[in-house]
Design a protein around this motif. Structure first.
Motif, PDB file in Angstrom:
ATOM      1  N   ASN A  21      12.235  10.513  -8.157  1.00 32.73           N
ATOM      2  CA  ASN A  21      12.735   9.167  -7.981  1.00 32.73           C
ATOM      3  C   ASN A  21      11.645   8.190  -8.390  1.00 32.73           C
ATOM      4  OD1 ASN A  21      14.464   7.054  -7.151  1.00 32.73           O
ATOM      5  ND2 ASN A  21      15.177   8.259  -5.420  1.00 32.73           N
ATOM      6  N   GLY A  23      10.351   3.860  -7.385  1.00 35.86           N
ATOM      7  CA  GLY A  23      10.657   2.568  -6.792  1.00 35.86           C
ATOM      8  C   GLY A  23      11.278   1.647  -7.825  1.00 35.86           C
ATOM      9  N   GLN A  74       8.875   1.166   1.693  1.00 37.03           N
ATOM     10  CA  GLN A  74       9.042   0.000   0.831  1.00 37.03           C
ATOM     11  C   GLN A  74       7.960  -1.038   1.077  1.00 37.03           C
ATOM     12  OE1 GLN A  74      13.880   0.508   0.339  1.00 37.03           O
ATOM     13  NE2 GLN A  74      13.027  -1.502   0.673  1.00 37.03           N
ATOM     14  N   GLU A  77       4.874   0.152  -0.712  1.00 38.56           N
ATOM     15  CA  GLU A  77       5.002  -0.039  -2.154  1.00 38.56           C
ATOM     16  C   GLU A  77       4.626  -1.464  -2.556  1.00 38.56           C
ATOM     17  OE1 GLU A  77       8.189   1.648  -5.168  1.00 38.56           O
ATOM     18  OE2 GLU A  77       9.051   0.033  -3.962  1.00 38.56           O
ATOM     19  N   TYR A 126      19.238   0.961   4.910  1.00 42.09           N
ATOM     20  CA  TYR A 126      19.745   1.019   3.535  1.00 42.09           C
ATOM     21  C   TYR A 126      21.182   0.502   3.439  1.00 42.09           C
ATOM     22  CZ  TYR A 126      21.641   2.851  -0.794  1.00 42.09           C
ATOM     23  OH  TYR A 126      22.279   2.961  -2.008  1.00 42.09           O
ATOM     24  N   GLN A 143      14.917  -4.456  -3.119  1.00 40.23           N
ATOM     25  CA  GLN A 143      13.959  -3.384  -3.362  1.00 40.23           C
ATOM     26  C   GLN A 143      14.495  -2.068  -2.808  1.00 40.23           C
ATOM     27  OE1 GLN A 143      10.483  -3.671  -0.989  1.00 40.23           O
ATOM     28  NE2 GLN A 143       9.382  -2.020  -2.002  1.00 40.23           N
ATOM     29  N   HIS A 144      14.518  -1.043  -3.639  1.00 39.65           N
ATOM     30  CA  HIS A 144      14.896   0.283  -3.165  1.00 39.65           C
ATOM     31  C   HIS A 144      14.311   1.301  -4.134  1.00 39.65           C
ATOM     32  CE1 HIS A 144      17.857   3.627  -2.167  1.00 39.65           C
ATOM     33  NE2 HIS A 144      17.162   3.412  -1.056  1.00 39.65           N
ATOM     34  N   ASN A 145      15.150   2.166  -4.685  1.00 37.69           N
ATOM     35  CA  ASN A 145      14.713   3.123  -5.700  1.00 37.69           C
ATOM     36  C   ASN A 145      15.885   3.438  -6.616  1.00 37.69           C
ATOM     37  OD1 ASN A 145      16.251   5.329  -4.451  1.00 37.69           O
ATOM     38  ND2 ASN A 145      14.646   5.358  -2.895  1.00 37.69           N
ATOM     39  N   SER A 165      10.521  -2.565 -12.516  1.00 37.66           N
ATOM     40  CA  SER A 165       9.609  -1.738 -11.735  1.00 37.66           C
ATOM     41  C   SER A 165       8.679  -2.591 -10.889  1.00 37.66           C
ATOM     42  CB  SER A 165       8.785  -0.838 -12.670  1.00 37.66           C
ATOM     43  OG  SER A 165       9.623   0.084 -13.327  1.00 37.66           O
ATOM     44  N   VAL A 166       7.891  -1.927 -10.064  1.00 36.94           N
ATOM     45  CA  VAL A 166       6.925  -2.620  -9.221  1.00 36.94           C
ATOM     46  C   VAL A 166       6.041  -3.496 -10.100  1.00 36.94           C
ATOM     47  CG1 VAL A 166       5.014  -2.343  -7.595  1.00 36.94           C
ATOM     48  CG2 VAL A 166       6.907  -0.713  -7.588  1.00 36.94           C
ATOM     49  N   VAL A 176       1.713   2.270  -8.442  1.00 42.43           N
ATOM     50  CA  VAL A 176       3.018   2.666  -7.929  1.00 42.43           C
ATOM     51  C   VAL A 176       2.838   3.838  -6.970  1.00 42.43           C
ATOM     52  CG1 VAL A 176       4.229   1.886  -9.996  1.00 42.43           C
ATOM     53  CG2 VAL A 176       3.459   4.255  -9.848  1.00 42.43           C
ATOM     54  N   SER A 179       6.647   9.435  -5.642  1.00 45.68           N
ATOM     55  CA  SER A 179       7.956   9.651  -5.035  1.00 45.68           C
ATOM     56  C   SER A 179       8.159  11.137  -4.758  1.00 45.68           C
ATOM     57  CB  SER A 179       9.069   9.150  -5.964  1.00 45.68           C
ATOM     58  OG  SER A 179       9.027   7.751  -6.111  1.00 45.68           O
TER      59      SER A 179
END
Length: 306
Positions: A21, A23, A74, A77, A126, A143-145, A165-166, A176, A179
């Motif tokens: 996965n 972020g 999160q 991150e 979530y 923000q999640h993945n 992305s981040v 980053v 995951s």
């Protein structure tokens, strides 16, 4: 493969990886277009962007914070992404979480609550976060993945939702978090090891890996999938791979090897993070305590493995 090997003491591979996965920040393409904005590349741009897209009187918010279950990954991150730090522990085994740069980063993140987010975010898990972004449609950035891809596509579609992305730290570092990697393993005590290994190989094959990754929206581990036509249309995976394949990207290895990590982040840290959002606990005090627990757990781990 590095992530697979880093979670065990002997640094060997015990699973055949099938996917990973990453972020992701999901954003409303239509809102950004209306405002003449592009996906933010740095954290300064990020904070400016979510502020511009916040219109409380219109029930529109630039961001949604995950304040409930699952909030800590999160938060981490965002913190490491802003600070640009590249490791959870220094060479002596001391946790870097309470580094002054991380403290500043958390303070900036916590300020977003109720200013650029709905007040109800304090209890967001979530499901609630996705409901606000997809169903209520009053959030600009979530923000999640990559795993929430299908939810966003079903609710809003590719014309309204994209991902970035981040963002880089303001000093230019792309940090980053690692995951978790999904994969298949064969148990040594199994009575049908040869057949089990054939099954594991089939799951990791180009055909199966491509199918599973396409349906779930994650990054396939099998490199032969790279040329599959569907990948060229999967903007969210292309963006994640762009960052992960950049030699300048620094991957901060999450301490999944610590047996205490889940208890620390879930049972202990989540309620205290809510206090930080409410202004009842300082970011420094929270991260000092958090770092102390991780440092202690790391020392115990090192002692156990010799």
């Amino acid at each position: 493969m590095a992530t697979v090997k880093n979670v065990v003491p002997d640094r060997k591979a015990y699973i055949i990886p099938t996917s990973t996965n990453a972020g992701a920040f999901w954003y409303r393409k239509d809102w950004f277009k209306e405002a003449g904005l592009g996906p933010p590349k740095t954290w300064s741009e990020f904070f400016t962007t979510v502020d511009k897209l916040t219109e409380p009187e219109e029930n529109r918010y630039g961001f949604t914070i995950r304040g409930g279950s699952g909030s800590i990954a999160q938060m981490l991150e965002v913190v490491y992404g802003q600070s640009g730090l590249t490791a959870f522990f220094d060479p002596t085994g001391k946790a870097t979480l309470n580094d002054p740069r991380n403290v500043t980063a958390l303070e900036k993140y916590a300020v977003l609550y109720k200013k650029n987010t709905p007040e109800g975010d304090l209890q967001n898990d979530y499901v609630k976060m996705v409901a606000q972004f997809d169903t209520a449609g009053n959030i600009a950035v979530m923000q999640h993945n990559l795993g929430s891809y299908q939810d966003h596509m079903k609710a809003l579609g590719p014309d309204k939702v994209g991902s970035f992305s981040v963002p880089r730290s303001d000093s230019g570092t792309q940090s980053v978090l690692s995951s978790p990697v999904s994969g298949v393993a064969v148990f040594s005590a199994g009575k049908q090891k040869e057949a089990a290994f054939e099954l594991a190989e089939s799951f990791a094959s180009k055909q199966a890996d491509s199918y599973i990754a396409e349906k779930t929206g994650v990054i396939p581990a099998n490199k032969d999938v790279a040329g599959e036509p569907w990948l060229s249309e999967a903007e969210h995976i292309a963006e994640a791979q762009r960052v992960m394949n950049d030699p300048e990207t620094k991957v901060v290895q999450m301490p999944y090897h610590l047996p205490e990590f889940n208890e620390i982040t879930k049972t202990w840290a989540e309620p205290l993070f809510q206090k930080v959002l409410l202004g009842r606990l300082g970011a420094k005090e929270f991260l000092d305590q958090f770092a102390a627990r991780l440092t202690e757990a790391q020392a115990a781990y090192k002692k156990r493995i010799g």
